[in-house]
Scaffold this motif. Structure first.
Motif, PDB file in Angstrom:
ATOM      1  N   GLY A  92      39.734  -3.319  42.347  1.00 21.81           N
ATOM      2  CA  GLY A  92      40.775  -3.082  41.365  1.00 21.81           C
ATOM      3  C   GLY A  92      40.589  -1.900  40.458  1.00 21.81           C
ATOM      4  N   SER A  93      39.524  -1.120  40.657  1.00 18.83           N
ATOM      5  CA  SER A  93      39.251  -0.007  39.751  1.00 18.83           C
ATOM      6  C   SER A  93      39.935   1.286  40.164  1.00 18.83           C
ATOM      7  CB  SER A  93      37.733   0.225  39.663  1.00 18.83           C
ATOM      8  OG  SER A  93      37.207   0.586  40.935  1.00 18.83           O
ATOM      9  N   SER A  94      40.410   1.361  41.394  1.00 23.80           N
ATOM     10  CA  SER A  94      41.099   2.566  41.855  1.00 23.80           C
ATOM     11  C   SER A  94      41.929   2.241  43.095  1.00 23.80           C
ATOM     12  CB  SER A  94      40.100   3.688  42.168  1.00 23.80           C
ATOM     13  OG  SER A  94      39.269   3.342  43.257  1.00 23.80           O
ATOM     14  N   ILE A  95      42.827   3.145  43.418  1.00 20.93           N
ATOM     15  CA  ILE A  95      43.750   2.953  44.537  1.00 20.93           C
ATOM     16  C   ILE A  95      43.015   3.104  45.865  1.00 20.93           C
ATOM     17  CG2 ILE A  95      45.696   4.066  45.733  1.00 20.93           C
ATOM     18  CD1 ILE A  95      46.914   4.615  42.989  1.00 20.93           C
ATOM     19  N   THR A  96      43.342   2.241  46.802  1.00 23.41           N
ATOM     20  CA  THR A  96      42.895   2.361  48.184  1.00 23.41           C
ATOM     21  C   THR A  96      44.049   2.926  49.007  1.00 23.41           C
ATOM     22  OG1 THR A  96      41.435   0.454  47.961  1.00 23.41           O
ATOM     23  CG2 THR A  96      42.018   1.125  50.198  1.00 23.41           C
ATOM     24  N   ALA A  97      43.748   3.883  49.870  1.00 29.21           N
ATOM     25  CA  ALA A  97      44.761   4.500  50.724  1.00 29.21           C
ATOM     26  C   ALA A  97      44.294   4.465  52.170  1.00 29.21           C
ATOM     27  CB  ALA A  97      45.028   5.938  50.295  1.00 29.21           C
ATOM     28  N   ALA A  98      45.254   4.508  53.065  1.00 33.29           N
ATOM     29  CA  ALA A  98      44.971   4.605  54.499  1.00 33.29           C
ATOM     30  C   ALA A  98      45.823   5.705  55.092  1.00 33.29           C
ATOM     31  CB  ALA A  98      45.264   3.281  55.194  1.00 33.29           C
ATOM     32  N   VAL A  99      45.285   6.383  56.086  1.00 32.18           N
ATOM     33  CA  VAL A  99      46.022   7.411  56.802  1.00 32.18           C
ATOM     34  C   VAL A  99      45.843   7.182  58.298  1.00 32.18           C
ATOM     35  CG1 VAL A  99      44.091   9.045  56.717  1.00 32.18           C
ATOM     36  CG2 VAL A  99      46.418   9.906  57.039  1.00 32.18           C
ATOM     37  N   ALA A 119      51.502  -0.526  43.558  1.00 33.97           N
ATOM     38  CA  ALA A 119      52.751  -1.300  43.583  1.00 33.97           C
ATOM     39  C   ALA A 119      53.433  -1.312  42.228  1.00 33.97           C
ATOM     40  CB  ALA A 119      52.475  -2.728  44.037  1.00 33.97           C
ATOM     41  N   GLY A 120      53.094  -0.357  41.377  1.00 32.99           N
ATOM     42  CA  GLY A 120      53.711  -0.287  40.064  1.00 32.99           C
ATOM     43  C   GLY A 120      52.687  -0.087  38.972  1.00 32.99           C
ATOM     44  N   ALA A 121      53.178   0.269  37.789  1.00 34.76           N
ATOM     45  CA  ALA A 121      52.293   0.649  36.698  1.00 34.76           C
ATOM     46  C   ALA A 121      51.386  -0.473  36.233  1.00 34.76           C
ATOM     47  CB  ALA A 121      53.124   1.166  35.526  1.00 34.76           C
ATOM     48  N   THR A 122      51.836  -1.700  36.350  1.00 36.01           N
ATOM     49  CA  THR A 122      51.056  -2.820  35.818  1.00 36.01           C
ATOM     50  C   THR A 122      50.604  -3.826  36.875  1.00 36.01           C
ATOM     51  OG1 THR A 122      53.096  -4.056  35.353  1.00 36.01           O
ATOM     52  CG2 THR A 122      52.233  -2.650  33.592  1.00 36.01           C
ATOM     53  N   THR A 123      50.917  -3.577  38.142  1.00 36.19           N
ATOM     54  CA  THR A 123      50.553  -4.510  39.213  1.00 36.19           C
ATOM     55  C   THR A 123      49.105  -4.284  39.641  1.00 36.19           C
ATOM     56  OG1 THR A 123      52.835  -4.506  40.008  1.00 36.19           O
ATOM     57  CG2 THR A 123      51.153  -5.345  41.502  1.00 36.19           C
ATOM     58  N   PRO A 124      48.272  -5.318  39.644  1.00 40.11           N
ATOM     59  CA  PRO A 124      46.876  -5.132  40.064  1.00 40.11           C
ATOM     60  C   PRO A 124      46.782  -4.618  41.497  1.00 40.11           C
ATOM     61  CG  PRO A 124      47.165  -7.250  38.949  1.00 40.11           C
ATOM     62  CD  PRO A 124      48.543  -6.689  39.169  1.00 40.11           C
ATOM     63  N   ARG A 161      43.539  15.385  10.712  1.00 39.31           N
ATOM     64  CA  ARG A 161      42.418  14.499  11.036  1.00 39.31           C
ATOM     65  C   ARG A 161      42.897  13.055  11.205  1.00 39.31           C
ATOM     66  NH1 ARG A 161      39.648  18.255   7.703  1.00 39.31           N
ATOM     67  NH2 ARG A 161      40.240  17.188   5.791  1.00 39.31           N
ATOM     68  N   GLN A 162      43.808  12.643  10.359  1.00 43.24           N
ATOM     69  CA  GLN A 162      44.326  11.281  10.487  1.00 43.24           C
ATOM     70  C   GLN A 162      45.165  11.128  11.759  1.00 43.24           C
ATOM     71  OE1 GLN A 162      43.355   8.743   8.707  1.00 43.24           O
ATOM     72  NE2 GLN A 162      42.094  10.079   7.390  1.00 43.24           N
ATOM     73  N   ALA A 163      45.911  12.151  12.114  1.00 42.45           N
ATOM     74  CA  ALA A 163      46.692  12.104  13.356  1.00 42.45           C
ATOM     75  C   ALA A 163      45.776  11.993  14.570  1.00 42.45           C
ATOM     76  CB  ALA A 163      47.577  13.338  13.468  1.00 42.45           C
ATOM     77  N   GLN A 164      44.614  12.634  14.501  1.00 41.18           N
ATOM     78  CA  GLN A 164      43.667  12.554  15.609  1.00 41.18           C
ATOM     79  C   GLN A 164      43.100  11.144  15.785  1.00 41.18           C
ATOM     80  OE1 GLN A 164      41.192  15.825  14.265  1.00 41.18           O
ATOM     81  NE2 GLN A 164      41.884  17.123  15.958  1.00 41.18           N
ATOM     82  N   ARG A 165      43.105  10.347  14.726  1.00 39.43           N
ATOM     83  CA  ARG A 165      42.651   8.955  14.843  1.00 39.43           C
ATOM     84  C   ARG A 165      43.574   8.129  15.743  1.00 39.43           C
ATOM     85  NH1 ARG A 165      42.318   6.399   9.107  1.00 39.43           N
ATOM     86  NH2 ARG A 165      41.851   4.562  10.409  1.00 39.43           N
ATOM     87  N   LEU A 166      44.772   8.605  15.952  1.00 36.19           N
ATOM     88  CA  LEU A 166      45.740   7.874  16.769  1.00 36.19           C
ATOM     89  C   LEU A 166      45.539   8.109  18.268  1.00 36.19           C
ATOM     90  CD1 LEU A 166      48.897   8.741  14.638  1.00 36.19           C
ATOM     91  CD2 LEU A 166      47.748   6.523  14.706  1.00 36.19           C
ATOM     92  N   GLN A 167      44.692   9.073  18.642  1.00 29.69           N
ATOM     93  CA  GLN A 167      44.549   9.454  20.044  1.00 29.69           C
ATOM     94  C   GLN A 167      43.861   8.364  20.847  1.00 29.69           C
ATOM     95  OE1 GLN A 167      42.619  13.292  19.809  1.00 29.69           O
ATOM     96  NE2 GLN A 167      44.430  14.259  18.902  1.00 29.69           N
ATOM     97  N   GLY A 168      44.358   8.120  22.065  1.00 30.08           N
ATOM     98  CA  GLY A 168      43.911   6.978  22.856  1.00 30.08           C
ATOM     99  C   GLY A 168      43.371   7.308  24.228  1.00 30.08           C
ATOM    100  N   GLY A 169      42.756   8.474  24.407  1.00 29.39           N
ATOM    101  CA  GLY A 169      42.220   8.831  25.721  1.00 29.39           C
ATOM    102  C   GLY A 169      43.164   9.755  26.470  1.00 29.39           C
ATOM    103  N   PHE A 170      42.928   9.896  27.779  1.00 32.58           N
ATOM    104  CA  PHE A 170      43.700  10.840  28.588  1.00 32.58           C
ATOM    105  C   PHE A 170      44.386  10.120  29.747  1.00 32.58           C
ATOM    106  CE2 PHE A 170      40.383  13.405  26.610  1.00 32.58           C
ATOM    107  CZ  PHE A 170      41.130  14.441  26.057  1.00 32.58           C
ATOM    108  N   VAL A 171      45.454  10.732  30.222  1.00 30.39           N
ATOM    109  CA  VAL A 171      46.153  10.183  31.381  1.00 30.39           C
ATOM    110  C   VAL A 171      45.338  10.443  32.645  1.00 30.39           C
ATOM    111  CG1 VAL A 171      48.400  10.519  30.298  1.00 30.39           C
ATOM    112  CG2 VAL A 171      47.482  12.300  31.804  1.00 30.39           C
ATOM    113  N   ALA A 202      43.706   3.044  37.498  1.00 29.98           N
ATOM    114  CA  ALA A 202      44.257   1.736  37.834  1.00 29.98           C
ATOM    115  C   ALA A 202      45.054   1.256  36.627  1.00 29.98           C
ATOM    116  CB  ALA A 202      43.122   0.750  38.157  1.00 29.98           C
ATOM    117  N   PRO A 203      45.814   0.142  36.780  1.00 32.78           N
ATOM    118  CA  PRO A 203      46.528  -0.382  35.612  1.00 32.78           C
ATOM    119  C   PRO A 203      45.568  -0.592  34.440  1.00 32.78           C
ATOM    120  CG  PRO A 203      47.238  -1.523  37.583  1.00 32.78           C
ATOM    121  CD  PRO A 203      46.090  -0.664  37.987  1.00 32.78           C
ATOM    122  N   ARG A 204      46.031  -0.253  33.234  1.00 35.04           N
ATOM    123  CA  ARG A 204      45.179  -0.330  32.057  1.00 35.04           C
ATOM    124  C   ARG A 204      45.876  -1.129  30.970  1.00 35.04           C
ATOM    125  NH1 ARG A 204      46.473   3.261  28.027  1.00 35.04           N
ATOM    126  NH2 ARG A 204      44.316   3.673  27.437  1.00 35.04           N
TER     127      ARG A 204
END
Length: 755
Positions: free
Chosen positions: A201-208, A244-249, A81-91, A51-53
Motif C-alpha cells: 500500500g505504500s506505492s502504485i504497482t503497475a504491469a506492462v 483507483a482514485g485519490a483515496t482508494t487503498p 514566517r507565520q504563513a510558512q507554518r501552514l505548509q504541509g509537505g510536497f505533492v 499513495a493515498p494520504r
C-alpha cells in the motif's frame, strides 16, 4: 497530408522534445521515429509516486491568526514566517512507465520521412526499405506499432526507470510488473532522494505486457521478443495499475495486474493492425473533425521545423498558427478522455522520475489553462476528467479548510496531484509567494461555471457552493469597512518590502478580490440556497473592484508598491479579463485600458504558457496587433528561452503542455467571443480580434456559450459568411463589423449571414 493538420520532418528525433506525442487519454507515447533503433517512451496516466494520504495539517488556525495580526502591525516578515507554518509537505510526481525499443539492422536511406497526422492520431515514418505507423487506441486501450521491412530480424525489448519485476517471455508475448516510488520529491528541492518503500500500500504497482503479431516467427525470452523470417510485425503494448482514485487503498496484486495487461494486449493483437487502425482513427476523428481552421500559407510543403525557422526570420506563415491551433486540440484529445485523470503540467507525456515541478497539477493557472480550449473548440467530453477530479479535490479540500483554517467549504492551494493534495506545499521554509494561496478551489470553480454556460449542464452544486462558503469565511473586515483577504498573495509574484527585499504576503491583492467577485457573482446568477445567495450578495456590496494605479495600469496590490519583477510571467490580477468575463472594452472600458497598459508594461516576451495567456487577454481586450505579436513570439523556435520545440511542444522552458492548449484557446478567442451578455441576450461577437497577418481564412465548428456552433469565413479582413446552429431555441445578439442584430435561433436550424 494536409499542411494544417500534419507535422512533418525529414529526420528521426534526437531529443525527447523532437519526438511525436500519441495518446488515448490514459496511455501516452513519445515516438522517436528511428529505423535501426526505434524508441517509444510510454506513460500511463495513473502512474504516480506515493499513495493515498491522510491530512497532516499543523496548528493552522493559530498560525493564520498570527499572520493576520502581523499584517495588521505592518510586519511583513513575521507574516511570512507565520504563513510558512501552514505548509504541509510536497505533492507527488507523475511517473514514466517504460520505454519500448524496436531494433534491427536497417538503415535510414534516402527518402526518409516522419510525420504525425493530427486528424488521425497516427505517427509514422518511411524509408527506402520499410515503413512504420504507431497509434494509441482508445477503444482497444493499447499502444500499437506496425512495422514493415525487407531486412533481418526485429528485436523488441522493454526498459524502465523503475526496476522490472519478474520479466517473462511466453509464446508471442512478454510481461513484467514494477513498483513506482513511494516518494519522489520535487526537482527544485535539494538534498532529498527518491524513496522506494515496497511495503504493501505504500506505492502504485503497475504491469506492462507486449504481444507481437507477425508473418514470421516470434522467439520469447526474459529480455524481450525476437521476430525472425518476417516482413511485418505489429507490436501491441498494454498496461494496468492498482490506482483507483485519490483515496482508494492500493491492492498491490501484481499477478492480477499482469494478467489484465496480458489479456488486453493479446486480444488487441489478435484483431489485426487494419481493424485496430480503422477503429482508432474513427474514434479520434469523431472528436478532432468537429473543428477546422484554414489560414492560407505559402510554406505548406516545408517540414515543420523549417517552417518555424522561416517564420521566426520574418517570412509570414499564417498556416503555422492554424497548425499550432489544431495541435493543441489534438493534444487535448490525446491527453484527456472521460474516465482518465486530468492532464498534468506535461500532459500525459513525461520521461523523468523527478520531472520539472513534479509534472503535477499546478492550479494557480496551469491546470486550468490545459482545459481552456475544451469548450470553445467543441471538446466538452475532454473536460470531464478535470470536472471529476475537482470533485475529488473538493472532498479533500473540505478537510483542509476545516483542519487548517477552521472554515466552512473547501480550499486548495497552488499544487495538487493524483492523491488530491490540497494543503499549502512546502517544508516550513518554502517561499510563501507560491505556497500561501488558498484560492485554488476558487479558480477551479470557474470551470464548472464555464461548462454550464457552454453546455447547459448543471454544475456540481456541492463543489461550487463549497468553494463559495470558503470564500465567504475567508473574507475579513478591513478598517474602512470593506471586505478583503488576509494573508494574501498575487500568485508567484513579489513586490519590494520596506526592508528593500522581495515580499509577497500582504492584504487584499487584486487577484484575490477579482476571483472572489467572479465566484460570488456567478453563484448569485446561477442560484443556490437562499441564505447563501443572500450572504454572497451582501459580500459583493462590500468587496472592492479593481483600481487603476497612478501610472495607468491595473493595480496588482492594495498599495502602490515597487514591483520586484516588473515583467513577471503571471498576470493573475487580470483574472476578470480572462478567464473571467467581466472586463472588456465594452463592459468596463477604463479597466480594459488599464489592463492593456499592464500587458504592455509586462513586455513583449515571457515564458511560453504566459505568452499563451497574454494572447487570450489581448484577444478579449480586442488588440489585434498585440495579439499577433503574442502569436509570433509563441511560435518562434525554442532555444534558451520560450517558444516551441521542433515537435511544437511549448517551452516554458522546459516543456509544459498548458502553453499549447492556451494558444489554441487564444486563437479561438480571436475569432469568436461569447462572454458578454446584454440584458437577457448573449452576444456572439464574430471576428472580434482578427490579426493583421490573417487577411483571409475560414473556421468551422467553434462553440459559443449558450450552445451554438459557429462557422465563419473572411477575406480582406472582412467577414464574408457566417453560419450558426443552436442546440436549443435561443435568442442572441450577433455582432460583427456591420453592427449588431438580434436572432431568434431554433434548435438544429442553421442561420446564415452573407454580409
Amino acid at each position: 497530408m494536409t499542411s494544417e493538420t500534419t507535422l512533418r520532418y525529414d529526420a528521426p528525433a534526437d531529443l525527447w522534445t523532437d519526438a511525436l506525442p500519441l495518446g488515448n487519454g490514459r496511455l501516452g507515447a513519445m515516438v522517436f521515429g528511428g529505423v535501426a533503433v526505434e524508441r517509444l517512451q510510454l506513460n500511463d496516466d495513473t502512474c504516480w509516486s506515493g499513495a493515498p494520504r491522510s491530512g497532516s495539517a499543523p496548528d493552522g488556525p493559530a498560525a493564520l491568526a498570527a499572520a493576520r495580526d502581523a499584517l495588521d502591525r505592518g510586519d511583513l516578515r513575521e507574516a511570512e514566517r507565520q504563513a510558512q507554518r501552514l505548509q504541509g509537505g510536497f505533492v507527488q510526481a507523475y511517473q514514466p512507465l517504460v520505454d519500448l525499443w524496436l531494433e534491427q539492422d536497417e538503415a535510414a536511406a534516402d527518402g526518409y520521412d516522419r510525420w504525425l497526422r493530427l486528424d488521425e492520431g497516427v505517427a509514422g515514418q518511411s524509408w527506402a526499405t520499410g515503413a512504420q505507423e504507431a497509434f494509441v487506441s482508445r477503444p482497444a486501450s493499447v499502444v500499437v506499432v506496425h512495422r514493415t521491412w525487407s531486412g533481418g530480424p526485429l528485436r523488441v525489448r522493454v526498459t524502465s526507470e523503475h526496476p522490472l519485476d519478474r520479466p517473462t517471455g511466453d509464446g508471442s508475448g512478454w510481461s513484467a510488473t514494477l513498483r513506482l516510488p513511494s516518494d519522489a520529491p520535487p526537482d527544485y528541492v535539494p538534498g532529498r532522494r527518491v524513496l522506494r518503500d515496497l511495503s504493501p500500500g505504500s506505492s502504485i504497482t503497475a504491469a506492462v505486457a507486449v504481444e507481437v503479431a507477425t508473418d514470421g516467427v516470434v522467439v520469447a525470452g526474459r529480455e524481450g521478443l525476437l521476430v525472425r523470417d518476417a516482413t511485418w510485425a505489429t507490436v501491441v503494448v498494454a498496461s494496468a495499475t492498482d490506482y483507483a482514485g485519490a483515496t482508494t487503498p492500493l491492492h498491490g496484486d501484481a499477478d492480477a495486474l499482469r494478467a489484465e495487461a496480458t489479456a488486453t494486449a493479446a486480444t488487441a493483437a489478435g484483431r489485426g493492425p487494419a481493424a485496430l487502425r480503422d477503429e482508432h482513427v474513427a474514434d479520434h476523428a469523431a472528436l478532432f473533425g468537429r473543428v477546422m481552421l484554414d489560414l492560407p500559407s505559402p510554406a505548406s510543403d516545408l517540414p515543420t521545423d523549417e517552417r518555424l525557422r522561416r517564420h521566426a526570420a520574418g517570412h509570414p506563415d499564417p498556416g503555422l498558427a492554424a497548425l499550432a491551433f489544431h495541435h493543441g486540440r489534438y493534444l487535448l484529445i490525446a491527453g484527456s478522455r472521460p474516465g482518465t485523470l486530468p492532464m498534468t503540467l506535461q500532459g500525459i507525456w513525461n520521461d523523468a522520475v523527478r520531472p520539472p515541478w513534479s509534472s503535477n497539477y499546478t492550479i494557480n493557472i496551469n491546470t486550468e489553462m490545459n482545459y481552456w480550449p475544451a469548450l470553445s473548440t467543441d471538446l466538452a467530453e475532454c473536460h470531464e476528467p478535470l470536472l471529476r477530479w475537482i470533485g475529488e479535490v473538493a472532498r479533500s479540500g473540505t478537510c483542509t479548510a476545516a483542519e487548517l483554517y477552521g472554515l466552512r467549504g473547501w480550499t486548495a492551494h497552488h499544487n495538487s496531484d493524483a492523491w488530491a493534495f490540497t494543503e499549502p506545499v512546502g517544508d516550513g521554509a518554502s517561499d510563501p509567494s507560491w505556497s500561501c494561496w488558498p484560492f485554488g478551489g476558487v479558480w477551479l470553480a470557474r470551470h464548472l461555471v464555464d461548462h454550464h454556460d457552454f453546455t447547459g449542464a448543471a454544475p456540481d452544486a456541492s463543489v461550487l457552493l463549497g468553494a463559495t462558503r470558503f470564500v465567504l469565511d475567508w473574507l475579513v473586515e478591513l478598517p474602512d469597512g470593506a471586505l478583503g483577504t488576509q494573508p494574501s498573495t498575487s500568485p508567484e509574484n513579489t513586490f519590494v518590502g520596506p526592508d528593500g527585499r522581495p515580499a509577497s504576503v500582504t492584504t487584499s491583492t487584486t487577484a484575490d478580490l477579482a476571483m472572489a467577485r467572479d465566484l460570488l457573482e456567478n453563484v448569485v446568477r446561477l442560484g443556490g440556497p437562499a441564505s447563501l445567495v443572500a450572504e454572497a450578495t451582501a459580500a459583493l456590496d462590500r468587496l472592492p473592484v479593481e483600481r487603476v494605479a497612478p501610472d495607468g495600469r491595473l493595480a496588482e496590490w492594495q498599495d502602490d508598491v515597487v514591483e520586484a519583477e516588473p515583467e513577471h510571467r503571471h498576470q493573475s490580477h487580470l483574472f476578470r479579463v480572462h478567464p473571467g468575463t467581466s472586463i472588456d472594452p465594452d463592459q468596463a472600458p477604463e479597466l480594459a485600458r488599464a489592463a492593456l497598459a499592464t500587458l504592455d508594461a509586462r513586455g513583449p516576451d515571457s515564458t511560453g504558457w504566459s505568452l499563451a495567456w497574454r494572447l487570450n487577454l489581448r484577444a478579449r481586450l480586442r488588440d489585434p496587433a498585440g495579439a499577433e505579436a503574442m502569436v509570433d513570439a509563441f511560435l518562434r523556435p525554442a532555444g534558451s528561452g520560450a517558444g516551441v520545440y521542433r515537435n511544437l511542444f511549448c517551452a516554458h522552458p522546459p516543456f509544459q503542455v498548458d502553453g499549447n492548449l492556451g494558444f489554441t484557446a487564444g486563437v479561438a478567442e480571436l475569432l469568436l467571443q461569447s462572454h458578454r451578455t446584454m440584458g437577457p441576450l448573449r452576444e456572439l461577437h464574430l471576428l472580434p480580434t482578427l490579426p493583421p497577418s490573417w487577411p483571409s481564412g475560414s473556421v468551422r465548428g467553434l462553440r459559443a456559450r449558450g450552445g451554438v456552433s459557429v462557422d465563419l469565413a473572411w477575406d480582406a479582413h472582412a467577414l464574408t459568411a457566417a453560419r450558426l446552429v443552436a442546440d436549443r431555441d435561443l435568442a442572441v445578439l450577433v455582432r460583427h463589423a456591420g453592427g449588431r442584430e438580434r436572432l431568434d435561433l431554433r434548435a438544429g436550424e442553421p442561420w446564415s449571414l452573407t454580409p
